[in-house]
Motif scaffolding. Structure first.
Motif, PDB file in Angstrom:
ATOM      1  N   ILE A  61       0.846  -1.189   0.000  1.00 19.73           N
ATOM      2  CA  ILE A  61       0.000   0.000   0.000  1.00 19.73           C
ATOM      3  C   ILE A  61       0.887   1.247   0.000  1.00 19.73           C
ATOM      4  CG2 ILE A  61      -1.739   1.305   1.294  1.00 19.73           C
ATOM      5  CD1 ILE A  61      -2.733  -1.403   2.370  1.00 19.73           C
ATOM      6  N   TRP A  62       0.555   2.189  -0.890  1.00 19.03           N
ATOM      7  CA  TRP A  62       1.370   3.381  -1.072  1.00 19.03           C
ATOM      8  C   TRP A  62       0.770   4.594  -0.375  1.00 19.03           C
ATOM      9  CZ3 TRP A  62       6.001   3.301  -3.730  1.00 19.03           C
ATOM     10  CH2 TRP A  62       6.266   2.169  -4.507  1.00 19.03           C
ATOM     11  N   LYS A  63       1.647   5.499   0.069  1.00 23.95           N
ATOM     12  CA  LYS A  63       1.217   6.796   0.552  1.00 23.95           C
ATOM     13  C   LYS A  63       2.276   7.827   0.175  1.00 23.95           C
ATOM     14  CE  LYS A  63       3.247   6.617   5.211  1.00 23.95           C
ATOM     15  NZ  LYS A  63       2.972   6.780   6.658  1.00 23.95           N
ATOM     16  N   PHE A  64       1.882   9.081   0.133  1.00 27.00           N
ATOM     17  CA  PHE A  64       2.821  10.151  -0.168  1.00 27.00           C
ATOM     18  C   PHE A  64       3.729  10.345   1.040  1.00 27.00           C
ATOM     19  CE2 PHE A  64       4.007  14.653  -0.996  1.00 27.00           C
ATOM     20  CZ  PHE A  64       4.471  14.500  -2.289  1.00 27.00           C
ATOM     21  N   SER A  65       5.009  10.532   0.791  1.00 21.50           N
ATOM     22  CA  SER A  65       5.972  10.633   1.895  1.00 21.50           C
ATOM     23  C   SER A  65       5.830  11.963   2.626  1.00 21.50           C
ATOM     24  CB  SER A  65       7.400  10.507   1.363  1.00 21.50           C
ATOM     25  OG  SER A  65       7.832  11.740   0.811  1.00 21.50           O
ATOM     26  N   PRO A  66       6.360  12.038   3.841  1.00 19.95           N
ATOM     27  CA  PRO A  66       6.481  13.353   4.492  1.00 19.95           C
ATOM     28  C   PRO A  66       7.304  14.297   3.615  1.00 19.95           C
ATOM     29  CG  PRO A  66       6.884  11.597   6.070  1.00 19.95           C
ATOM     30  CD  PRO A  66       6.824  10.949   4.718  1.00 19.95           C
ATOM     31  N   ALA A  67       7.116  15.590   3.827  1.00 17.27           N
ATOM     32  CA  ALA A  67       7.823  16.595   3.034  1.00 17.27           C
ATOM     33  C   ALA A  67       9.302  16.634   3.418  1.00 17.27           C
ATOM     34  CB  ALA A  67       7.185  17.958   3.238  1.00 17.27           C
ATOM     35  N   TYR A  68      10.139  16.968   2.453  1.00 16.56           N
ATOM     36  CA  TYR A  68      11.580  17.101   2.697  1.00 16.56           C
ATOM     37  C   TYR A  68      12.168  18.091   1.697  1.00 16.56           C
ATOM     38  CZ  TYR A  68      11.901  13.691  -1.170  1.00 16.56           C
ATOM     39  OH  TYR A  68      11.772  13.033  -2.369  1.00 16.56           O
ATOM     40  N   ASP A  69      13.399  18.524   1.950  1.00 17.51           N
ATOM     41  CA  ASP A  69      14.052  19.563   1.143  1.00 17.51           C
ATOM     42  C   ASP A  69      13.148  20.786   1.009  1.00 17.51           C
ATOM     43  OD1 ASP A  69      16.342  18.150   0.914  1.00 17.51           O
ATOM     44  OD2 ASP A  69      16.095  17.591  -1.181  1.00 17.51           O
ATOM     45  N   ILE A  70      12.622  21.223   2.138  1.00 16.73           N
ATOM     46  CA  ILE A  70      11.733  22.376   2.189  1.00 16.73           C
ATOM     47  C   ILE A  70      12.538  23.580   2.662  1.00 16.73           C
ATOM     48  CG2 ILE A  70       9.687  23.352   3.306  1.00 16.73           C
ATOM     49  CD1 ILE A  70       8.987  21.108   1.442  1.00 16.73           C
ATOM     50  N   THR A  71      12.798  24.531   1.766  1.00 19.74           N
ATOM     51  CA  THR A  71      13.560  25.716   2.149  1.00 19.74           C
ATOM     52  C   THR A  71      13.409  26.785   1.075  1.00 19.74           C
ATOM     53  OG1 THR A  71      15.717  26.457   2.984  1.00 19.74           O
ATOM     54  CG2 THR A  71      15.733  25.044   1.038  1.00 19.74           C
ATOM     55  N   PHE A  72      13.849  27.980   1.361  1.00 22.66           N
ATOM     56  CA  PHE A  72      13.846  29.051   0.365  1.00 22.66           C
ATOM     57  C   PHE A  72      14.825  28.686  -0.740  1.00 22.66           C
ATOM     58  CE2 PHE A  72      15.299  32.997  -1.510  1.00 22.66           C
ATOM     59  CZ  PHE A  72      14.122  33.722  -1.659  1.00 22.66           C
ATOM     60  N   SER A  73      14.370  28.695  -1.977  1.00 23.70           N
ATOM     61  CA  SER A  73      15.241  28.268  -3.071  1.00 23.70           C
ATOM     62  C   SER A  73      14.721  28.804  -4.391  1.00 23.70           C
ATOM     63  CB  SER A  73      15.322  26.736  -3.140  1.00 23.70           C
ATOM     64  OG  SER A  73      14.027  26.189  -3.347  1.00 23.70           O
ATOM     65  N   SER A  74      15.616  28.878  -5.358  1.00 21.29           N
ATOM     66  CA  SER A  74      15.267  29.273  -6.718  1.00 21.29           C
ATOM     67  C   SER A  74      15.460  28.083  -7.647  1.00 21.29           C
ATOM     68  CB  SER A  74      16.134  30.440  -7.183  1.00 21.29           C
ATOM     69  OG  SER A  74      15.910  31.585  -6.376  1.00 21.29           O
ATOM     70  N   GLY A  75      14.518  27.888  -8.523  1.00 16.91           N
ATOM     71  CA  GLY A  75      14.608  26.786  -9.476  1.00 16.91           C
ATOM     72  C   GLY A  75      15.346  27.222 -10.732  1.00 16.91           C
ATOM     73  N   PRO A  76      15.231  26.451 -11.814  1.00 18.80           N
ATOM     74  CA  PRO A  76      15.920  26.780 -13.069  1.00 18.80           C
ATOM     75  C   PRO A  76      15.435  28.114 -13.635  1.00 18.80           C
ATOM     76  CG  PRO A  76      14.312  25.015 -13.392  1.00 18.80           C
ATOM     77  CD  PRO A  76      14.434  25.229 -11.922  1.00 18.80           C
ATOM     78  N   GLY A  77      16.361  29.046 -13.814  1.00 15.62           N
ATOM     79  CA  GLY A  77      15.985  30.354 -14.330  1.00 15.62           C
ATOM     80  C   GLY A  77      15.084  31.132 -13.401  1.00 15.62           C
ATOM     81  N   GLY A  78      15.081  30.758 -12.116  1.00 11.63           N
ATOM     82  CA  GLY A  78      14.223  31.435 -11.149  1.00 11.63           C
ATOM     83  C   GLY A  78      12.797  30.928 -11.124  1.00 11.63           C
ATOM     84  N   GLU A  79      12.487  29.923 -11.941  1.00 11.05           N
ATOM     85  CA  GLU A  79      11.131  29.383 -12.003  1.00 11.05           C
ATOM     86  C   GLU A  79      11.002  28.135 -11.137  1.00 11.05           C
ATOM     87  OE1 GLU A  79       9.364  28.935 -15.841  1.00 11.05           O
ATOM     88  OE2 GLU A  79      10.517  30.578 -16.733  1.00 11.05           O
ATOM     89  N   HIS A  80       9.767  27.741 -10.858  1.00  6.77           N
ATOM     90  CA  HIS A  80       9.526  26.477 -10.168  1.00  6.77           C
ATOM     91  C   HIS A  80       9.955  25.325 -11.070  1.00  6.77           C
ATOM     92  CE1 HIS A  80       7.257  27.344  -6.452  1.00  6.77           C
ATOM     93  NE2 HIS A  80       6.896  28.446  -7.079  1.00  6.77           N
ATOM     94  N   SER A  81      10.594  24.323 -10.486  1.00  5.05           N
ATOM     95  CA  SER A  81      10.939  23.121 -11.245  1.00  5.05           C
ATOM     96  C   SER A  81       9.679  22.350 -11.634  1.00  5.05           C
ATOM     97  CB  SER A  81      11.866  22.225 -10.418  1.00  5.05           C
ATOM     98  OG  SER A  81      13.089  22.867 -10.166  1.00  5.05           O
ATOM     99  N   THR A  82       8.668  22.396 -10.763  1.00  6.58           N
ATOM    100  CA  THR A  82       7.374  21.788 -11.067  1.00  6.58           C
ATOM    101  C   THR A  82       6.367  22.913 -11.306  1.00  6.58           C
ATOM    102  OG1 THR A  82       7.820  19.795  -9.788  1.00  6.58           O
ATOM    103  CG2 THR A  82       5.514  20.322 -10.186  1.00  6.58           C
ATOM    104  N   MET A  83       5.721  22.875 -12.454  1.00  5.94           N
ATOM    105  CA  MET A  83       4.819  23.958 -12.849  1.00  5.94           C
ATOM    106  C   MET A  83       3.439  23.811 -12.209  1.00  5.94           C
ATOM    107  SD  MET A  83       5.791  24.248 -16.910  1.00  5.94           S
ATOM    108  CE  MET A  83       5.598  22.468 -17.171  1.00  5.94           C
ATOM    109  N   TYR A  84       2.721  24.903 -12.234  1.00  8.53           N
ATOM    110  CA  TYR A  84       1.336  24.949 -11.767  1.00  8.53           C
ATOM    111  C   TYR A  84       0.439  25.169 -12.981  1.00  8.53           C
ATOM    112  CZ  TYR A  84       3.220  25.540  -7.028  1.00  8.53           C
ATOM    113  OH  TYR A  84       3.882  25.369  -5.839  1.00  8.53           O
ATOM    114  N   LEU A  85      -0.135  24.085 -13.491  1.00 17.72           N
ATOM    115  CA  LEU A  85      -0.974  24.148 -14.690  1.00 17.72           C
ATOM    116  C   LEU A  85      -0.260  24.903 -15.812  1.00 17.72           C
ATOM    117  CD1 LEU A  85      -4.417  24.796 -12.976  1.00 17.72           C
ATOM    118  CD2 LEU A  85      -3.651  22.679 -14.046  1.00 17.72           C
ATOM    119  N   GLY A  86       1.003  24.558 -15.992  1.00 18.58           N
ATOM    120  CA  GLY A  86       1.790  25.126 -17.077  1.00 18.58           C
ATOM    121  C   GLY A  86       2.527  26.397 -16.743  1.00 18.58           C
ATOM    122  N   GLU A  87       2.303  26.961 -15.557  1.00 19.53           N
ATOM    123  CA  GLU A  87       2.955  28.215 -15.176  1.00 19.53           C
ATOM    124  C   GLU A  87       4.066  27.946 -14.175  1.00 19.53           C
ATOM    125  OE1 GLU A  87       4.366  31.717 -14.942  1.00 19.53           O
ATOM    126  OE2 GLU A  87       2.601  31.467 -16.260  1.00 19.53           O
TER     127      GLU A  87
END
Length: 407
Positions: free
Chosen positions: A320-346
């Motif tokens: 049985i699967w579950k989503f893991s606890p959160a990790y690597d949570i900190t102030f950070s900048s992604g590629p080019g200052g954008e999120h590495s994971t988009m929000y509905l394409g943004e």
């Protein structure tokens, strides 16, 4: 490492250690076959890319250098890979010539999660005294290429940890005052933790910043492991309890990157994909809500290094699967200052509206409440930062950016 590995046995070690199957390499192609007894279990360790079925299969996907993502999750990258490559070079082995199976043999039983590999070629360098200040200094020197002092000790303590920042896997006492070697049998009054060090490019108070973020995340309702800010004589070090261990029991962990063969070095993932994957894998709307809350937090807290390897799922002994606890949570900048994971394409300027549309798509009716709880916690950034000793400049610089998010 006496000779190249051509066949490698894989074990799943949760309640019991059981043979999972066999990896083999021939003509630079990697093959795998599930053990016949394991086939009877019905357990899917990687349902999308390595489904449970009889017979030999070949990996024709090069996302992870020709190996399946479930096994690639066992391999160190970033800091951990640097240590392995430096050690191999030191003993006269061309690290560019070794295969993923050779690297898995180096991991042996010392990796994250519940998978183990035999025959093992683990580097042995266990030592009694662990001084975090010494390890932190040596980490910086290794990153800068100025010294290999304590290289073997750091390698032995790194397991298959990933990411660019130096880190070690240790046992911490319940009062957080004593540190033991992470690979040894767990001592009474101790538990398994990961301790992170700053690189030469980080703020000196990076540990305090990540600790403040962990407290802020807990206030926002995220499921977080225990965290701590350890005090050395020469610095502070962020520590987080490992959720792939319960006591000495191992837990099978699979990153989103490994699960769907998504190259985490490229920003190709969307929170829409992540919510859909969570619903399909867990069949549990409560798990989907956990992911949505994390998406809200990452947006409003400017955690933009939210790539596919920074999300994982855990599987219990019943499959049985579950989503893991959160990790690597900190102030950070992604590629080019954008999120590495988009929000509905943004990726550059996602807004509350994107969060609302995501929630509505997945039937999360209480999304307003979740967003408000996250915003309320993030509005307390200065309080958390002051409590843990983030310096004034960092506190104010981060505060100015957070103030303009999620308004």
């Amino acid at each position: 490492m006496n000779k190249k590995i051509e066949i490698l046995n894989v074990y799943l070690t949760q309640d019991i250690e059981e043979i999972l199957g066999t990896l083999a390499i021939q003509n630079n192609k990697i093959f795998f076959e599930y053990d016949k007894e394991f086939l009877k279990s019905g357990i899917e360790i990687s349902p999308y890319k390595l489904p449970l079925k009889p017979g030999v299969v070949r990996c024709d996907d090069n996302t992870f250098n020709g190996i399946w993502g479930v096994f690639a999750d066992s391999l160190p990258d970033g800091w951990g890979r640097l240590l392995v490559d430096r050690h191999l070079a030191k003993i006269g082995i061309n690290f560019r010539s070794i295969s993923p199976l050779d690297r898995l043999a180096i991991v042996g039983k010392g990796g994250m999660g519940a998978l183990c590999y035999e025959p093992a070629n683990e580097f042995k360098s266990e030592f009694e005294d662990i001084v975090l200040d010494d390890l932190a200094l040596s980490s910086q020197n290794i990153l800068e290429g100025s010294s290999d002092y304590l290289l073997d000790e750091l390698l032995n303590l790194s397991g298959s940890s990933a990411g660019a920042r130096p880190k070690v896997l240790v046992q911490l006492s319940d009062d957080l005052k004593q540190v033991r070697h992470g690979k040894k049998k767990l001592e009474d009054g101790f538990s398994h933790w990961m301790v992170k060090f700053a690189s030469s490019f980080d703020n000196k108070d990076i540990g305090a910043i990540e600790y403040a973020y962990s407290l802020m995340a807990k206030e926002a309702g995220l499921e977080m492991p225990k965290t701590a800010l350890l005090e050395g004589k020469k610095g502070q070090y962020f520590a987080i309890q490992r959720f792939d261990r319960v006591g000495d029991k191992r837990v099978h962990m699979h990153s989103v990157a490994g699960l769907i063969h998504s190259d985490f070095r490229y920003p190709t993932l969307d929170y829409d994909d992540l919510l859909k994957l969570t619903m399909h894998l867990t069949k549990n709307i409560q798990e989907v809500k956990k992911v949505f809350r994390l998406a809200c937090f990452n947006l409003c807290s400017h955690n933009r290094d939210d790539h596919a390897k920074n999300f994982s799922f855990l599987m219990d002994e019943k499959g049985i699967w579950k989503f893991s606890p959160a990790y690597d949570i900190t102030f950070s900048s992604g590629p080019g200052g954008e999120h590495s994971t988009m929000y509905l394409g943004e990726g550059r300027k996602p807004t509350i509206e994107h969060l609302e549309k995501l929630a509505q798509k997945y039937g999360i009716k209480e999304y307003d409440k979740i967003i408000d709880e996250v915003k309320s916690a993030i509005n307390s950034w200065s309080k958390f930062a002051k409590e843990v000793g983030v310096n004034t400049r960092s506190r104010e610089d981060i505060g100015k950016i957070l103030k303009n998010l999620c308004q």
